[in-house]
Design an enzyme around this catalytic site. Sequence first.
Site, short mmCIF file in Angstrom:
data_model
loop_
_atom_site.label_atom_id
_atom_site.label_comp_id
_atom_site.label_asym_id
_atom_site.label_seq_id
_atom_site.Cartn_x
_atom_site.Cartn_y
_atom_site.Cartn_z
CE LYS A 47 -4.53 0.69 0.41
NZ LYS A 47 -5.65 -0.07 -0.09
CB VAL A 51 -19.44 -0.69 -3.48
CG1 VAL A 51 -19.73 -2.17 -3.23
CG2 VAL A 51 -18.02 -0.52 -4.01
N GLY A 81 -24.80 3.12 3.27
CA GLY A 81 -23.96 3.75 2.25
C GLY A 81 -24.30 3.25 0.86
CB VAL A 82 -26.81 3.79 -1.60
CG1 VAL A 82 -27.52 2.56 -1.08
CG2 VAL A 82 -27.43 5.05 -0.99
N GLY A 83 -23.15 4.38 -2.19
CA GLY A 83 -22.23 5.05 -3.12
C GLY A 83 -21.91 4.13 -4.28
P1 NAD Z 1 -18.21 5.73 -2.03
O1 NAD Z 1 -17.52 6.88 -1.41
O2 NAD Z 1 -18.60 5.78 -3.46
O3 NAD Z 1 -19.55 5.38 -1.21
C1 NAD Z 1 -19.65 5.46 0.16
C2 NAD Z 1 -21.02 6.03 0.48
O4 NAD Z 1 -21.18 6.02 1.90
C3 NAD Z 1 -21.19 7.47 0.02
O5 NAD Z 1 -22.40 7.60 -0.70
C4 NAD Z 1 -21.21 8.26 1.32
O6 NAD Z 1 -22.03 9.41 1.24
C5 NAD Z 1 -21.77 7.25 2.29
N1 NAD Z 1 -21.49 7.49 3.70
C6 NAD Z 1 -20.42 8.10 4.27
N2 NAD Z 1 -20.53 8.09 5.61
C7 NAD Z 1 -21.70 7.46 5.89
C8 NAD Z 1 -22.37 7.13 7.10
N3 NAD Z 1 -21.86 7.44 8.29
N4 NAD Z 1 -23.55 6.47 7.02
C9 NAD Z 1 -24.09 6.13 5.82
N5 NAD Z 1 -23.49 6.43 4.64
C10 NAD Z 1 -22.32 7.08 4.68
O7 NAD Z 1 -17.26 4.47 -1.73
P2 NAD Z 1 -17.32 3.05 -2.40
O8 NAD Z 1 -16.31 2.95 -3.48
O9 NAD Z 1 -18.73 2.68 -2.68
O10 NAD Z 1 -16.78 2.14 -1.21
C11 NAD Z 1 -17.61 1.82 -0.11
C12 NAD Z 1 -16.81 1.00 0.90
O11 NAD Z 1 -16.33 -0.19 0.29
C13 NAD Z 1 -15.58 1.70 1.48
O12 NAD Z 1 -15.39 1.28 2.81
C14 NAD Z 1 -14.46 1.17 0.62
O13 NAD Z 1 -13.22 1.22 1.30
C15 NAD Z 1 -14.91 -0.26 0.42
N6 NAD Z 1 -14.36 -0.88 -0.79
C16 NAD Z 1 -14.58 -0.33 -2.01
C17 NAD Z 1 -14.04 -0.94 -3.14
C18 NAD Z 1 -14.28 -0.39 -4.52
O14 NAD Z 1 -14.00 -1.10 -5.49
N7 NAD Z 1 -14.81 0.82 -4.64
C19 NAD Z 1 -13.24 -2.11 -3.01
C20 NAD Z 1 -13.05 -2.66 -1.74
C21 NAD Z 1 -13.61 -2.03 -0.64
#
Ligand code: NAD
Length: 357
Positions: free
Chosen positions: A80, A191, A187-189
């Site tokens: 990392k 993923v 969290g509906v981002g």
């Molecule tokens: P993202 O930033 O697109 O989505 C995260 C969502 O969570 C956002 O919509 C944000 O507004 C929301 N959020 C933040 N704080 C919050 C809270 N307290 N309560 C509810 N919602 C909240 O991120 P992502 O890429 O979707 O990743 C989500 C998680 O998955 C992270 O922990 C990331 O480390 C993990 N992850 C992602 C990937 C990937 O390929 N993107 C791979 C492995 C792990």
Amino acid sequence: MALFAHPEFDNHEHVAFHQDKTSGLQAIIAVHDTTLGASLGGCRMYPYADDEAALTDVLRLAKGMTYKAAMANLPMGGGKSVIIADPHTDKTPEMMQAMGRFVESLGGQYIVAEDSGIAVSDVHLMAENTSYAGGLNAKFTYLGEPSDGNPAPSTAYGTFVGLQAAVAFAFARKLGDLSGLTVAIQGVGQVGFRLAQMLHTAGATLIIADTHRPAVLKAQLAFGAQVVDINEIHAVECDVLAPCALGATVNPNTIPAIKAKVIAGAANNQLLTEDLGQALLQRGITYAPDYVINAAGIIDIHHQQTDSSPALMKAHIEQIGATLTQIFTLSTAQGEATNIIANQLAEAKILAKRKAR
Ligand code: NAD
């Protein structure tokens, strides 16, 4: 600042510190273990309070990648990198190019990809100066959406596959049968939204929470999801809790309130501390270890770098289901927490490879 005596230092093979005066880059690369192959891991850009905080983060994250790659059956090790700066105010193309030179200086021991604070476009700038960069160009995609190398669609699919395995185990259901189940997604981002889409199609009822209002509205409109406050999502009446936001959803305050029988989501570091896995086991909650269920992103990056195909990548991602079923079965048989079982399996794989050398 101690290194070898640092609490997060765990026989890391290589820790490199670098400063580039011209661009202002200050960065650390940690290579934890390359027994299974070159180390792969994202670069995180964050305004760490001090060097100590940056070192703590990079050592911990690099070790996590070793375990993640091993459990994802990848010929890769764990590494990392962190850049100590604010991605919103400090980032420049020169800084990203300098990071590329730093990555190159490790001669391929470490392959960089995106992480928090670093976009695919930043990795492209790094790649001007290094051939050791991943997640840049998706050669293929299989979920029907075009991809620029962003692994989120694959991560969502892997999480969906893992959630199905957890449900089948915990509720003694036929694999893939999610009908009538309620899933609470925190969290509906990138993923979480895609996961919601797959769950909705499979017949699950959704409850969601997100700090970002547009994300909430989008999921509500698309799936008829019930919306709750971010401080309540862990405690709602549901069958599955899917943490897809930040870490530490499972902590001493939330555990007594969790009503779900399954915890299966994409977020990293879902347990505040490792010992909480045992608390979940005692409460009869089936917990899918985070680094096992969310590994499809690095599986995707690996396949894009090799002579692979959409079908091979999809099949590899689907192994996440079988791996989790193995973990749940061992956990029940041994009375040991699923996160500890996952660690033991990963360590055994690395040891076996070392012995075979
Ligand atoms: P993202 O930033 O697109 O989505 C995260 C969502 O969570 C956002 O919509 C944000 O507004 C929301 N959020 C933040 N704080 C919050 C809270 N307290 N309560 C509810 N919602 C909240 O991120 P992502 O890429 O979707 O990743 C989500 C998680 O998955 C992270 O922990 C990331 O480390 C993990 N992850 C992602 C990937 C990937 O390929 N993107 C791979 C492995 C792990």
